[in-house]
Design a protein around this motif. Sequence first.
Motif, short mmCIF file in Angstrom:
data_model
loop_
_atom_site.label_atom_id
_atom_site.label_comp_id
_atom_site.label_asym_id
_atom_site.label_seq_id
_atom_site.Cartn_x
_atom_site.Cartn_y
_atom_site.Cartn_z
N ALA A 87 27.87 -5.35 -37.36
CA ALA A 87 27.57 -6.33 -38.40
C ALA A 87 26.15 -6.85 -38.21
N LYS A 88 25.33 -6.63 -39.21
CA LYS A 88 23.93 -7.06 -39.16
C LYS A 88 23.79 -8.39 -39.90
N ALA A 89 23.17 -9.37 -39.24
CA ALA A 89 22.99 -10.69 -39.87
C ALA A 89 22.17 -10.55 -41.14
N GLU A 90 22.71 -11.08 -42.24
CA GLU A 90 22.05 -10.98 -43.54
C GLU A 90 21.44 -12.31 -43.96
N PHE A 91 22.18 -13.39 -43.71
CA PHE A 91 21.65 -14.73 -44.01
C PHE A 91 22.44 -15.78 -43.26
N THR A 92 21.83 -16.91 -43.04
CA THR A 92 22.53 -18.13 -42.63
C THR A 92 22.05 -19.21 -43.57
N HIS A 93 22.97 -20.04 -44.01
CA HIS A 93 22.59 -21.04 -45.00
C HIS A 93 23.19 -22.39 -44.65
N HIS A 94 22.36 -23.40 -44.69
CA HIS A 94 22.80 -24.76 -44.35
C HIS A 94 22.68 -25.63 -45.60
N ALA A 95 23.55 -25.37 -46.58
CA ALA A 95 23.47 -26.09 -47.85
C ALA A 95 24.37 -27.31 -47.89
N HIS A 96 25.34 -27.37 -46.99
CA HIS A 96 26.30 -28.48 -46.99
C HIS A 96 25.90 -29.53 -45.95
N THR A 97 26.40 -30.74 -46.19
CA THR A 97 26.13 -31.84 -45.25
C THR A 97 27.37 -32.21 -44.44
N ALA A 98 28.42 -31.38 -44.56
CA ALA A 98 29.65 -31.55 -43.77
C ALA A 98 30.21 -30.15 -43.54
N SER A 128 37.72 -16.71 -35.67
CA SER A 128 38.36 -17.62 -34.73
C SER A 128 37.43 -18.76 -34.33
N ASN A 129 38.04 -19.76 -33.70
CA ASN A 129 37.26 -20.85 -33.12
C ASN A 129 36.36 -20.37 -31.99
N ASP A 130 36.63 -19.16 -31.47
CA ASP A 130 35.78 -18.64 -30.39
C ASP A 130 34.44 -18.12 -30.90
N GLY A 131 34.23 -18.16 -32.23
CA GLY A 131 32.96 -17.76 -32.82
C GLY A 131 32.89 -16.32 -33.26
N PHE A 132 33.91 -15.52 -32.92
CA PHE A 132 33.88 -14.10 -33.24
C PHE A 132 34.52 -13.81 -34.59
N LEU A 169 37.43 -2.03 -34.86
CA LEU A 169 36.31 -1.29 -35.43
C LEU A 169 34.97 -1.87 -34.99
N GLY A 170 34.91 -3.19 -34.89
CA GLY A 170 33.66 -3.84 -34.51
C GLY A 170 33.82 -5.35 -34.54
N GLU A 171 32.84 -6.04 -33.98
CA GLU A 171 32.90 -7.50 -33.93
C GLU A 171 31.48 -8.07 -33.93
N VAL A 172 31.40 -9.36 -34.23
CA VAL A 172 30.12 -10.06 -34.18
C VAL A 172 30.37 -11.49 -33.71
N ASN A 173 29.48 -12.00 -32.88
CA ASN A 173 29.62 -13.36 -32.36
C ASN A 173 28.66 -14.28 -33.12
N THR A 174 29.22 -15.23 -33.86
CA THR A 174 28.40 -16.17 -34.63
C THR A 174 27.97 -17.37 -33.80
N SER A 175 28.61 -17.56 -32.64
CA SER A 175 28.38 -18.72 -31.77
C SER A 175 28.67 -20.04 -32.48
N ALA A 176 29.54 -20.00 -33.49
CA ALA A 176 29.91 -21.21 -34.23
C ALA A 176 31.44 -21.31 -34.28
N ARG A 177 31.94 -22.51 -34.56
CA ARG A 177 33.38 -22.70 -34.74
C ARG A 177 33.72 -22.39 -36.19
N LEU A 178 34.30 -21.22 -36.42
CA LEU A 178 34.51 -20.73 -37.78
C LEU A 178 35.73 -21.37 -38.42
N THR A 179 35.63 -21.61 -39.72
CA THR A 179 36.70 -22.28 -40.47
C THR A 179 37.29 -21.43 -41.57
N CYS A 180 36.48 -20.57 -42.20
CA CYS A 180 36.94 -19.81 -43.36
C CYS A 180 36.16 -18.51 -43.46
#
Length: 360
Positions: free
Chosen positions: A30-41, A264-268, A286-297
């Motif tokens: 998985a190649k990083a395509e974008f990160t976006h910080h549009a929300h304030t929560a 997961s909450n583990d960031g993967f 098949l593959g994985e990527v670590n976002t280093s964030a606590r994922l919600t959706c």
Amino acid sequence: MAAVLELVAGSYEQITFGYQVKTDEKEWTAKAEFTHHAHTASVSAVAASERFVVTGSKDETIQVYNMKKRIEHGALLHHDGTITCLEFYGTSHLLSGGEDGLLCVWSTKKWECLKSIKAHKGHVTSLSIHPSGKLALSVGTDKTLRTWNLINGRSAFIKNIKQNAHIVRWSPDGDRYVVVMNDKVNIYELETATVTGTVANPKRIASVKFLNNSILAVAGDDETVRLCDVEKAKWVCDFKAHETRVKTVDSVNVDDYSVVVTASNDGFIKMWKIHLKEELESPTLLGEVNTSARLTCLAVRRTSLMQQQITEEEAPQATISEELLPELLRTKRVRIATEEVVLEDESKPKKKKKKKNSGK
């Protein structure tokens, strides 16, 4: 032609992550395509269509992204409270639900709010659109399951349930649906609107996804994903997906197998290959990527390689004001404020037009 998958995930850290995955390699990367910080929560919901990605947040806004042009499309400001669920119907409509009890129907052509329905006395916790596009189901904190006629925007049926449900999902063929309450999945038949079976998960269920008409993937507050045969109402397979609890699960069919994507909450974010045979076997990673964030959706988009190449070639460096303002100003229901697209509430009575402009 090789398929290209795009993974879009929201996080507690208010950031939306986008990744592109090429499926013609043995080990998918998985190649990083974008990160976006549009929300304030924190980001609470995400949905993807062929053209758009939308994210909902505890900041009460829905952010819209045009994935073909790779630009922000603006924010939809209609809900009063956390956006709890988002779902597209094809390319034409989006449904949103929130803590304000509203169910909103949006047209994706001009992003008008076509209908704003007071769906539940409490929060809307989940919604699901029937494959025909004519019906939708919603559940809320008022212990009701409601069926909506999307043609006229009215309630078609209300069913009282014993406790609050937090997930509802139609099967792909629309013949049955599931309602999740805490750690239980109740399986309903559309024809009789009765429960035909129930399965219990060891932990509270966080997310479910139909892989086909009979197999349902279930993720809960542990590291395991379980597969349920909804026709027989029994578990048929399970596998350890993450080191900590699985927050959300989505899937897409590629060739003769299903790709189950877990976050997961583990960031993967992990991608699993499952052959939906009569005797289910444990999936392969098949593959994985670590976002280093606590994922919600999480949402998965599928595009062709040719479409992806065209998108990359045409991707403009445009801002909202340059690219979208002329189009948006052609509709009288849209006004621009602080560089956001704010859609007026169509459910309110329209004021008579005045010839004289108000000096705002």
